[in-house]
Design a protein around this motif. Structure first.
Motif, mmCIF file in Angstrom:
data_model
loop_
_atom_site.group_PDB
_atom_site.id
_atom_site.type_symbol
_atom_site.label_atom_id
_atom_site.label_comp_id
_atom_site.label_asym_id
_atom_site.label_seq_id
_atom_site.Cartn_x
_atom_site.Cartn_y
_atom_site.Cartn_z
ATOM 1 N N MET A 1 0.844 -1.212 0.000
ATOM 2 C CA MET A 1 0.000 0.000 0.000
ATOM 3 C C MET A 1 0.867 1.244 0.000
ATOM 4 O O MET A 1 1.898 1.294 0.667
ATOM 5 C CB MET A 1 -0.931 -0.007 1.209
ATOM 6 C CG MET A 1 -1.845 1.206 1.304
ATOM 7 S SD MET A 1 -2.880 1.206 2.780
ATOM 8 C CE MET A 1 -3.870 -0.243 2.477
ATOM 9 N N LEU A 2 0.434 2.246 -0.746
ATOM 10 C CA LEU A 2 1.175 3.498 -0.829
ATOM 11 C C LEU A 2 0.741 4.425 0.299
ATOM 12 O O LEU A 2 -0.450 4.650 0.522
ATOM 13 C CB LEU A 2 0.916 4.161 -2.182
ATOM 14 C CG LEU A 2 1.757 5.394 -2.517
ATOM 15 C CD1 LEU A 2 3.215 4.997 -2.733
ATOM 16 C CD2 LEU A 2 1.211 6.088 -3.758
ATOM 17 N N LYS A 3 1.705 4.973 1.001
ATOM 18 C CA LYS A 3 1.434 5.956 2.044
ATOM 19 C C LYS A 3 2.193 7.233 1.714
ATOM 20 O O LYS A 3 3.163 7.218 0.931
ATOM 21 C CB LYS A 3 1.845 5.429 3.415
ATOM 22 C CG LYS A 3 1.024 4.244 3.893
ATOM 23 C CD LYS A 3 1.332 3.889 5.336
ATOM 24 C CE LYS A 3 0.402 2.806 5.850
ATOM 25 N NZ LYS A 3 0.676 2.469 7.270
ATOM 26 N N PHE A 4 1.762 8.338 2.312
ATOM 27 C CA PHE A 4 2.452 9.597 2.017
ATOM 28 C C PHE A 4 2.302 10.584 3.163
ATOM 29 O O PHE A 4 1.394 10.488 3.988
ATOM 30 C CB PHE A 4 1.930 10.211 0.714
ATOM 31 C CG PHE A 4 0.562 10.833 0.799
ATOM 32 C CD1 PHE A 4 0.407 12.198 1.011
ATOM 33 C CD2 PHE A 4 -0.583 10.060 0.660
ATOM 34 C CE1 PHE A 4 -0.846 12.773 1.082
ATOM 35 C CE2 PHE A 4 -1.840 10.614 0.716
ATOM 36 C CZ PHE A 4 -1.972 11.987 0.928
ATOM 37 N N GLU A 5 3.222 11.536 3.173
ATOM 38 C CA GLU A 5 3.179 12.681 4.084
ATOM 39 C C GLU A 5 3.526 13.919 3.278
ATOM 40 O O GLU A 5 4.500 13.908 2.511
ATOM 41 C CB GLU A 5 4.171 12.513 5.233
ATOM 42 C CG GLU A 5 4.231 13.720 6.170
ATOM 43 C CD GLU A 5 5.323 13.626 7.215
ATOM 44 O OE1 GLU A 5 5.568 14.646 7.902
ATOM 45 O OE2 GLU A 5 5.954 12.547 7.341
ATOM 46 N N VAL A 6 2.742 14.957 3.415
ATOM 47 C CA VAL A 6 3.029 16.227 2.758
ATOM 48 C C VAL A 6 3.897 17.072 3.684
ATOM 49 O O VAL A 6 3.555 17.276 4.855
ATOM 50 C CB VAL A 6 1.739 16.975 2.388
ATOM 51 C CG1 VAL A 6 2.056 18.343 1.798
ATOM 52 C CG2 VAL A 6 0.919 16.152 1.397
ATOM 53 N N ILE A 7 5.013 17.567 3.153
ATOM 54 C CA ILE A 7 5.969 18.336 3.946
ATOM 55 C C ILE A 7 6.161 19.686 3.259
ATOM 56 O O ILE A 7 6.900 19.787 2.270
ATOM 57 C CB ILE A 7 7.316 17.602 4.058
ATOM 58 C CG1 ILE A 7 7.109 16.171 4.578
ATOM 59 C CG2 ILE A 7 8.279 18.378 4.954
ATOM 60 C CD1 ILE A 7 8.351 15.300 4.481
ATOM 61 N N PRO A 8 5.524 20.747 3.741
ATOM 62 C CA PRO A 8 5.705 22.059 3.105
ATOM 63 C C PRO A 8 7.149 22.548 3.267
ATOM 64 O O PRO A 8 7.749 22.431 4.340
ATOM 65 C CB PRO A 8 4.727 22.955 3.865
ATOM 66 C CG PRO A 8 3.719 22.024 4.460
ATOM 67 C CD PRO A 8 4.501 20.786 4.798
#
Length: 214
Positions: free
Chosen positions: A1-8
């Protein structure tokens, strides 16, 4: 499964995304615009191994840390489409124009084109060519996860600027309506700036799409 975190990152609050396969822990950074130490710390915090640096287009706030990350990790840079080569060649001028630290020009290890696939562990990203904001802009889509990384093509309630060199409004609208929207209303997209949305929501309510200015 693909997971992600957005990091500005950067003063432009650009949405760099750390994505990873939760089976293999292989990770990619999409549009690392700056703050390499912050991005590497996030990778370490999740216990991941960086295997890809992926770029949607050649603007400074999306690529500013790419070469540094390549130098520090040995991971290759992939993307954008070769039509954005001139933007990468102009990185020193871009950094001066926007008051950023000097950013040298670089060449990716591999360009991307319509129909390409990027393999991240057991997850796959499909590449879609979506010019208009820049002539070589690409979008990365995980069909399995129902997620799209659209760079500066589309935003919640807006679209990308087309007043930069070789931007074109009509081309951008075509990219959105003929390439992105047919992917499906339920696709959640992560834009280069601001909050995420769905393609269906934008199709129904985005003023640039419901009442396009050609």
């Amino acid at each position: 499964m693909l997971k992600f975190e957005v990091i500005p990152v950067t003063p432009f609050a650009q949405n760099c995304s750390l994505i990873w396969c939760d089976e293999t822990h292989e990770a990619a950074l999409i549009d690392p615009g700056g703050e390499a130490d912050k991005l590497l710390a996030a990778i370490a915090r999740h216990g991941l191994t960086l295997t890809h640096i992926l770029l949607t287009h050649g603007h400074l706030d999306h690529v500013g840390a790419a070469a540094e990350l390549r130098d520090r990790t040995g991971v290759t840079i992939t993307g954008p489409h070769r039509e954005d080569a001139f933007w990468l060649d102009m990185l020193p001028q871009q950094s001066q124009m926007f008051g950023f630290a000097h950013t040298p020009a670089f060449t990716p290890d591999c360009w991307l084109a319509q129909g390409d696939k990027v393999q991240l562990g057991r997850c796959e990203l499909a590449v879609y060519f979506c010019p208009g904001h820049t002539p070589g802009h690409v979008v990365l889509v995980s069909h399995e996860a129902g997620l799209a990384w659209v760079g500066d093509v589309l935003f919640a309630g807006s679209i990308g600027r087309t007043d930069f060199p070789r931007g074109d409004h009509a081309t951008l609208i075509r990219s959105i309506t003929e390439t992105l929207l047919p992917l499906g209303d339920d696709i959640v997209f992560i834009p280069g700036h601001g909050p995420s949305s769905t393609l269906g929501r934008e199709k129904a309510s985005n003023p640039y799409l419901t009442q396009p200015i050609w």
